[in-house]
Design a protein around this motif. Structure first.
Motif, short mmCIF file in Angstrom:
data_model
loop_
_atom_site.label_atom_id
_atom_site.label_comp_id
_atom_site.label_asym_id
_atom_site.label_seq_id
_atom_site.Cartn_x
_atom_site.Cartn_y
_atom_site.Cartn_z
N GLY A 148 -16.44 23.43 -51.27
CA GLY A 148 -15.54 22.52 -50.57
C GLY A 148 -14.63 23.24 -49.60
O GLY A 148 -14.38 22.76 -48.48
N ILE A 149 -14.13 24.40 -50.00
CA ILE A 149 -13.24 25.19 -49.13
C ILE A 149 -13.98 25.60 -47.85
O ILE A 149 -13.45 25.48 -46.74
CB ILE A 149 -12.73 26.43 -49.88
N LEU A 150 -15.20 26.10 -48.00
CA LEU A 150 -15.96 26.55 -46.83
C LEU A 150 -16.39 25.37 -45.96
O LEU A 150 -16.42 25.49 -44.72
CB LEU A 150 -17.18 27.36 -47.28
N THR A 151 -16.70 24.25 -46.57
CA THR A 151 -17.05 23.06 -45.78
C THR A 151 -15.86 22.60 -44.95
O THR A 151 -16.00 22.27 -43.77
CB THR A 151 -17.51 21.92 -46.72
N ASP A 152 -14.68 22.59 -45.56
CA ASP A 152 -13.47 22.20 -44.84
C ASP A 152 -13.16 23.18 -43.71
O ASP A 152 -12.66 22.78 -42.64
CB ASP A 152 -12.28 22.11 -45.79
N ALA A 153 -13.44 24.47 -43.93
CA ALA A 153 -13.15 25.49 -42.93
C ALA A 153 -13.95 25.26 -41.65
O ALA A 153 -13.47 25.56 -40.54
CB ALA A 153 -13.46 26.88 -43.48
N LYS A 154 -15.14 24.73 -41.80
CA LYS A 154 -16.00 24.51 -40.63
C LYS A 154 -15.35 23.56 -39.63
O LYS A 154 -15.43 23.79 -38.41
CB LYS A 154 -17.35 23.96 -41.07
N SER A 155 -14.69 22.52 -40.12
CA SER A 155 -14.12 21.50 -39.23
C SER A 155 -12.63 21.69 -38.96
O SER A 155 -12.03 20.91 -38.22
CB SER A 155 -14.36 20.11 -39.81
N ASN A 156 -12.03 22.72 -39.56
CA ASN A 156 -10.60 22.94 -39.39
C ASN A 156 -10.34 23.79 -38.15
O ASN A 156 -10.68 24.98 -38.12
CB ASN A 156 -10.03 23.64 -40.63
#
Length: 252
Positions: A35-43
């Motif tokens: 979840g952290i890495l997925t969120d990082a992609k769009s942040n």
């Protein structure tokens, strides 16, 4: 595991924080990291990522005590999460640095290999104990490790379970730098901040180019490189960086 995160100078710092278990992963940990890495992609505030561990380990891999209680369905879910993390990492168009402190074993090594750069402290130990317990690697390790160190070294690591120290890991190409243990996190942060300052289109296309080239024929690589570099040229951020570089040269 408590996975700590913070953003500093456009760098997302991920810290695995379960030192009493050598930062071993259970299913909730793997889900949280995904979840952290997925969120990082769009942040848009995140332009680079570092990951490290606390205590004596980067990560010792799977939580063996938790595995003892797993059903076959639970185990399949855990294995699929490593595969998901590998896909997320390759799809993340931002540089990832593993700052390897101490042990990076099994699933912990898999996570480190998913990163674009691996920096090791002198106390680092990298290895694959899977065969000792009758398991085989996941997380894309067989693809990633073979391309980094060659089939012979990769098979040696997997079949013998022998660990490599930091110096040997550097020699075979498993890590790109070895630093004093106390310099590990500052070095990783400095490199991440440097990359975070570069135009993002270039970083994205560099990562995409190298990953695509691993399996493509030479003609395909040439076509991809041309397309990616033209994409970079069209980027406003790249044009601004180019102008700033030219202006700086004129002033000398």
């Amino acid at each position: 595991m408590t996975i700590q995160t913070d953003i500093h100078n456009a760098v997302l710092r991920i810290t695995l924080n379960r030192p009493e278990a050598l930062n071993a992963f259970d299913i909730p940990d793997l889900q949280k990291l995904a979840g952290i890495l997925t969120d990082a992609k769009s942040n848009p505030e995140v332009r680079a990522v570092t990951i490290t561990g606390t205590g004596r380990a980067f990560s010792a891999g799977a939580d063996i005590k938790a595995m003892e209680q797993m059903s076959e369905e639970d185990f399949a879910r855990a294995a699929s999460l490593y595969q998901e993390l590998a896909r997320i990492s390759q799809d993340l168009d931002k540089p990832m640095i593993a700052a390897i402190n101490g042990f990076a074993l099994g699933g912990g090594l898999e996570i480190a290999l998913m990163c674009d750069l691996r920096i090791a402290g002198k106390a680092a130990k990298l290895g694959l104990p899977d065969a000792y317990m009758g398991f085989s690697p996941t997380g894309g390790l067989t693809w990633l490790l073979t391309r980094m160190v060659g089939l012979s070294v990769a098979m040696d690591m997997a079949l013998t379970t022998d660990m490599l120290d930091a110096g040997e890991s550097l020699r075979v190409g498993l890590v790109s730098r070895v630093v004093e243990d106390g310099d590990l996190l500052p070095t990783a942060q400095e490199l991440a901040e440097r990359m975070a300052s570069f135009p993002k289109t270039g970083l994205r296309n560099i990562k995409r180019s190298f990953l695509a080239a691993a399996d493509a024929d030479f003609s395909t690589v040439l076509t991809l490189e041309e397309a990616y570099d033209s994409d970079c040229f069209r980027s406003e951020e790249t044009q601004a960086a180019l102008k700033a570089f030219i202006d700086s040269r004129k002033r000398k």
